[in-house]
Design a protein around this motif. Sequence first.
Motif, PDB file in Angstrom:
ATOM      1  N   ILE A  21      -5.389  -6.075   4.523  1.00  0.00           N
ATOM      2  CA  ILE A  21      -4.043  -6.413   4.398  1.00  0.00           C
ATOM      3  C   ILE A  21      -3.379  -6.923   5.620  1.00  0.00           C
ATOM      4  CG2 ILE A  21      -3.548  -4.966   2.427  1.00  0.00           C
ATOM      5  CD1 ILE A  21      -1.988  -2.968   4.270  1.00  0.00           C
ATOM      6  N   PRO A  22      -2.440  -7.870   5.487  1.00  0.00           N
ATOM      7  CA  PRO A  22      -1.686  -8.358   6.851  1.00  0.00           C
ATOM      8  C   PRO A  22      -0.825  -7.394   6.999  1.00  0.00           C
ATOM      9  CG  PRO A  22      -1.005  -9.439   4.867  1.00  0.00           C
ATOM     10  CD  PRO A  22      -2.130  -8.715   4.476  1.00  0.00           C
ATOM     11  N   THR A  23      -0.599  -7.012   8.522  1.00  0.00           N
ATOM     12  CA  THR A  23       0.534  -6.329   9.140  1.00  0.00           C
ATOM     13  C   THR A  23       1.116  -7.243  10.164  1.00  0.00           C
ATOM     14  OG1 THR A  23      -0.270  -5.120  10.792  1.00  0.00           O
ATOM     15  CG2 THR A  23      -0.433  -4.240   8.669  1.00  0.00           C
ATOM     16  N   GLU A  24       2.301  -6.804  10.760  1.00  0.00           N
ATOM     17  CA  GLU A  24       2.708  -7.631  11.738  1.00  0.00           C
ATOM     18  C   GLU A  24       1.718  -7.573  13.088  1.00  0.00           C
ATOM     19  OE1 GLU A  24       4.888  -3.887  12.069  1.00  0.00           O
ATOM     20  OE2 GLU A  24       3.928  -5.271  10.462  1.00  0.00           O
ATOM     21  N   THR A  25       0.900  -6.407  13.102  1.00  0.00           N
ATOM     22  CA  THR A  25       0.197  -6.257  14.303  1.00  0.00           C
ATOM     23  C   THR A  25      -0.987  -6.904  14.190  1.00  0.00           C
ATOM     24  OG1 THR A  25      -0.525  -4.130  13.437  1.00  0.00           O
ATOM     25  CG2 THR A  25       1.212  -3.992  14.936  1.00  0.00           C
ATOM     26  N   VAL A  26      -1.850  -6.321  13.171  1.00  0.00           N
ATOM     27  CA  VAL A  26      -3.373  -6.789  12.868  1.00  0.00           C
ATOM     28  C   VAL A  26      -3.633  -6.658  11.499  1.00  0.00           C
ATOM     29  CG1 VAL A  26      -4.301  -6.294  15.368  1.00  0.00           C
ATOM     30  CG2 VAL A  26      -4.652  -4.969  13.415  1.00  0.00           C
ATOM     31  N   ILE A  31     -13.794   3.522   3.832  1.00  0.00           N
ATOM     32  CA  ILE A  31     -13.138   2.911   5.125  1.00  0.00           C
ATOM     33  C   ILE A  31     -14.115   3.355   6.072  1.00  0.00           C
ATOM     34  CG2 ILE A  31     -11.393   2.894   6.691  1.00  0.00           C
ATOM     35  CD1 ILE A  31      -9.418   3.622   4.122  1.00  0.00           C
ATOM     36  N   TYR A  32     -14.331   4.447   6.097  1.00  0.00           N
ATOM     37  CA  TYR A  32     -15.221   4.946   7.416  1.00  0.00           C
ATOM     38  C   TYR A  32     -16.530   4.202   7.284  1.00  0.00           C
ATOM     39  CZ  TYR A  32     -12.055   8.439   9.045  1.00  0.00           C
ATOM     40  OH  TYR A  32     -11.036   9.052   9.528  1.00  0.00           O
ATOM     41  N   GLU A  33     -17.142   3.993   6.081  1.00  0.00           N
ATOM     42  CA  GLU A  33     -18.476   3.619   5.765  1.00  0.00           C
ATOM     43  C   GLU A  33     -18.347   2.054   6.024  1.00  0.00           C
ATOM     44  OE1 GLU A  33     -21.842   3.505   2.326  1.00  0.00           O
ATOM     45  OE2 GLU A  33     -19.664   3.370   1.646  1.00  0.00           O
ATOM     46  N   ALA A  34     -17.478   1.513   5.468  1.00  0.00           N
ATOM     47  CA  ALA A  34     -17.307  -0.173   5.569  1.00  0.00           C
ATOM     48  C   ALA A  34     -17.106  -0.516   7.049  1.00  0.00           C
ATOM     49  CB  ALA A  34     -16.027  -0.650   4.848  1.00  0.00           C
ATOM     50  N   LYS A  35     -16.554   0.326   7.895  1.00  0.00           N
ATOM     51  CA  LYS A  35     -16.267   0.073   9.460  1.00  0.00           C
ATOM     52  C   LYS A  35     -17.091   0.501  10.282  1.00  0.00           C
ATOM     53  CE  LYS A  35     -12.289   0.665  11.201  1.00  0.00           C
ATOM     54  NZ  LYS A  35     -12.098  -0.635  12.014  1.00  0.00           N
ATOM     55  N   GLY A  36     -18.104   1.448   9.876  1.00  0.00           N
ATOM     56  CA  GLY A  36     -19.091   2.153  10.787  1.00  0.00           C
ATOM     57  C   GLY A  36     -18.229   2.768  11.748  1.00  0.00           C
ATOM     58  N   ARG A  37     -17.082   3.684  11.345  1.00  0.00           N
ATOM     59  CA  ARG A  37     -16.262   4.273  11.927  1.00  0.00           C
ATOM     60  C   ARG A  37     -16.716   5.873  12.083  1.00  0.00           C
ATOM     61  NH1 ARG A  37     -10.573   3.359  13.583  1.00  0.00           N
ATOM     62  NH2 ARG A  37      -9.431   5.135  13.594  1.00  0.00           N
ATOM     63  N   LEU A  53       3.360  -5.059  -0.840  1.00  0.00           N
ATOM     64  CA  LEU A  53       2.080  -4.383  -1.375  1.00  0.00           C
ATOM     65  C   LEU A  53       2.396  -2.853  -1.437  1.00  0.00           C
ATOM     66  CD1 LEU A  53      -0.729  -4.200  -2.497  1.00  0.00           C
ATOM     67  CD2 LEU A  53      -1.689  -4.218  -0.215  1.00  0.00           C
ATOM     68  N   LEU A  54       3.001  -2.210  -0.580  1.00  0.00           N
ATOM     69  CA  LEU A  54       3.265  -0.673  -0.448  1.00  0.00           C
ATOM     70  C   LEU A  54       4.099  -0.336  -1.663  1.00  0.00           C
ATOM     71  CD1 LEU A  54       3.351  -0.197   3.526  1.00  0.00           C
ATOM     72  CD2 LEU A  54       2.012   0.981   1.761  1.00  0.00           C
ATOM     73  N   ARG A  55       5.006  -1.153  -1.939  1.00  0.00           N
ATOM     74  CA  ARG A  55       5.939  -1.003  -3.168  1.00  0.00           C
ATOM     75  C   ARG A  55       5.267  -1.332  -4.442  1.00  0.00           C
ATOM     76  NH1 ARG A  55      10.662   0.478  -0.667  1.00  0.00           N
ATOM     77  NH2 ARG A  55      10.765  -0.455   1.288  1.00  0.00           N
ATOM     78  N   THR A  56       4.340  -2.338  -4.562  1.00  0.00           N
ATOM     79  CA  THR A  56       3.813  -2.557  -5.812  1.00  0.00           C
ATOM     80  C   THR A  56       2.821  -1.367  -6.185  1.00  0.00           C
ATOM     81  OG1 THR A  56       3.907  -4.832  -5.224  1.00  0.00           O
ATOM     82  CG2 THR A  56       2.446  -4.105  -6.978  1.00  0.00           C
ATOM     83  N   PHE A  57       1.746  -0.912  -4.868  1.00  0.00           N
ATOM     84  CA  PHE A  57       0.900   0.093  -5.181  1.00  0.00           C
ATOM     85  C   PHE A  57       1.505   1.367  -5.443  1.00  0.00           C
ATOM     86  CE2 PHE A  57      -1.585   3.463  -2.939  1.00  0.00           C
ATOM     87  CZ  PHE A  57      -2.774   3.406  -4.104  1.00  0.00           C
ATOM     88  N   ASP A  58       2.734   1.449  -4.732  1.00  0.00           N
ATOM     89  CA  ASP A  58       3.655   2.772  -4.905  1.00  0.00           C
ATOM     90  C   ASP A  58       2.820   3.903  -4.380  1.00  0.00           C
ATOM     91  OD1 ASP A  58       5.781   4.477  -5.587  1.00  0.00           O
ATOM     92  OD2 ASP A  58       5.113   4.781  -7.652  1.00  0.00           O
ATOM     93  N   GLY A  59       2.178   4.000  -3.313  1.00  0.00           N
ATOM     94  CA  GLY A  59       1.532   5.125  -2.784  1.00  0.00           C
ATOM     95  C   GLY A  59       1.211   4.876  -1.226  1.00  0.00           C
ATOM     96  N   PRO A  60       0.882   6.027  -0.492  1.00  0.00           N
ATOM     97  CA  PRO A  60       0.278   5.676   1.059  1.00  0.00           C
ATOM     98  C   PRO A  60      -0.954   4.959   1.116  1.00  0.00           C
ATOM     99  CG  PRO A  60       0.006   8.125   0.223  1.00  0.00           C
ATOM    100  CD  PRO A  60       0.497   7.459  -0.923  1.00  0.00           C
ATOM    101  N   LEU A  61      -0.986   4.181   2.042  1.00  0.00           N
ATOM    102  CA  LEU A  61      -2.290   3.516   2.332  1.00  0.00           C
ATOM    103  C   LEU A  61      -2.776   3.920   3.674  1.00  0.00           C
ATOM    104  CD1 LEU A  61      -1.581   0.083   0.952  1.00  0.00           C
ATOM    105  CD2 LEU A  61      -2.929   1.819  -0.091  1.00  0.00           C
ATOM    106  N   ALA A  62      -4.077   4.274   3.897  1.00  0.00           N
ATOM    107  CA  ALA A  62      -4.670   4.539   5.034  1.00  0.00           C
ATOM    108  C   ALA A  62      -5.241   3.253   5.365  1.00  0.00           C
ATOM    109  CB  ALA A  62      -5.891   5.653   4.923  1.00  0.00           C
ATOM    110  N   ALA A  63      -4.839   2.774   6.713  1.00  0.00           N
ATOM    111  CA  ALA A  63      -5.494   1.341   7.143  1.00  0.00           C
ATOM    112  C   ALA A  63      -5.701   1.174   8.549  1.00  0.00           C
ATOM    113  CB  ALA A  63      -4.340   0.375   6.581  1.00  0.00           C
ATOM    114  N   PRO A  64      -6.985   1.609   9.026  1.00  0.00           N
ATOM    115  CA  PRO A  64      -7.194   1.078  10.556  1.00  0.00           C
ATOM    116  C   PRO A  64      -7.203  -0.430  10.334  1.00  0.00           C
ATOM    117  CG  PRO A  64      -8.952   1.919   9.247  1.00  0.00           C
ATOM    118  CD  PRO A  64      -7.922   2.092   8.172  1.00  0.00           C
ATOM    119  N   SER A  65      -7.714  -1.052  11.502  1.00  0.00           N
ATOM    120  CA  SER A  65      -7.859  -2.292  11.567  1.00  0.00           C
ATOM    121  C   SER A  65      -9.091  -2.812  10.854  1.00  0.00           C
ATOM    122  CB  SER A  65      -7.961  -2.561  13.272  1.00  0.00           C
ATOM    123  OG  SER A  65      -9.074  -2.015  13.799  1.00  0.00           O
TER     124      SER A  65
END
Length: 316
Positions: free
Chosen positions: A28-33, A49-55, A129-141
């Motif tokens: 998702i887009p944010t003003e930062t990255v 998320i961890y798996e996709a990033k290899g984090r 999107l946050l209001r449409t999803f109506d829940g907290p989103l974990a989102a690293p770069s």
Amino acid sequence: MHTEILGHDLRGLRAAAELLARGELVAIPTETVYGLAGDARNPLAVARIYEAKGRPSFNPLIVHLPDIAAAGRIAVLGPEALALAHRFWPGALTLVLPLREDSGIASLVTAGLSTVAIRVPAHPAAQELLRTFDGPLAAPSANPSGRVSPTTAAHVADPDTGLGGRIAAVLDAGACPVGVESTIVGWTEGRAALLRPGGVAAEEIEAVLGQPLLHPVANPDAPNAPGQLTSHYAPRASLRLNADKALPGELLIGFGSVTGEMTLSESGDLTEAAARLFDLLRRADEAGRPLAVAPVPEHGLGAAINDRLRRAAAPR
């Protein structure tokens, strides 16, 4: 996996929210990255998320929320945190705060810590999107761990240098205007501390608090906030800092009076330099040559730029 590109219209936002509700990942887009979003309450989505990033799983994630009220349902905001939230949210500031016992946040988000990193993004598409999803989103770069952060949907969707083929979709809303990640502030023994410089200058935060921020030394083996690993935001090529000219074979990225084949800002504008940093690192890296970057002042957004450059240049 096919990675779908979604527009940031009503149809795209609804499709993104439906994917997230099913435990899928959407950049998702944010003003930062661009951030790699998953339902912060769903342990499987967070693990993806961890798996996709290899984090590394010991590196905590930032939870994105639509407003201060939603933040207060997840974390405890003391007087200083509230003052910063009212001044800088929505915006490029992340606060590391005590996690409420009834927050509902998956433990993998916080890497088992008793604190949680939270932010209210200012980007209109992220807010919608946050209001449409109506829940907290974990989102690293939304990039492979340790690599250059993405500031466009194309960066995310690239199958070679991004996450194309690893995630369900990218919500495309154009280029990110700030271009470096959020500033992170936490509290150490009752004092506000700068854990990562970013899109809000430390000087602005100190003006609100009425006192200097602490600058604790981070432990990269046990980070208490995102963005503290020694090697991070790195191109594939080697990177030399504070260069006033290119050595043989190098590609020089200039700034201000130091000219190069590319430049962060010919006029020495730090806002322009921050917005262009990650895109230029990606473009320069495609040349397949060692990189060199001109000196950047350490004040204001320059502190965030230099933090990213030092981590990009660190041994890997």
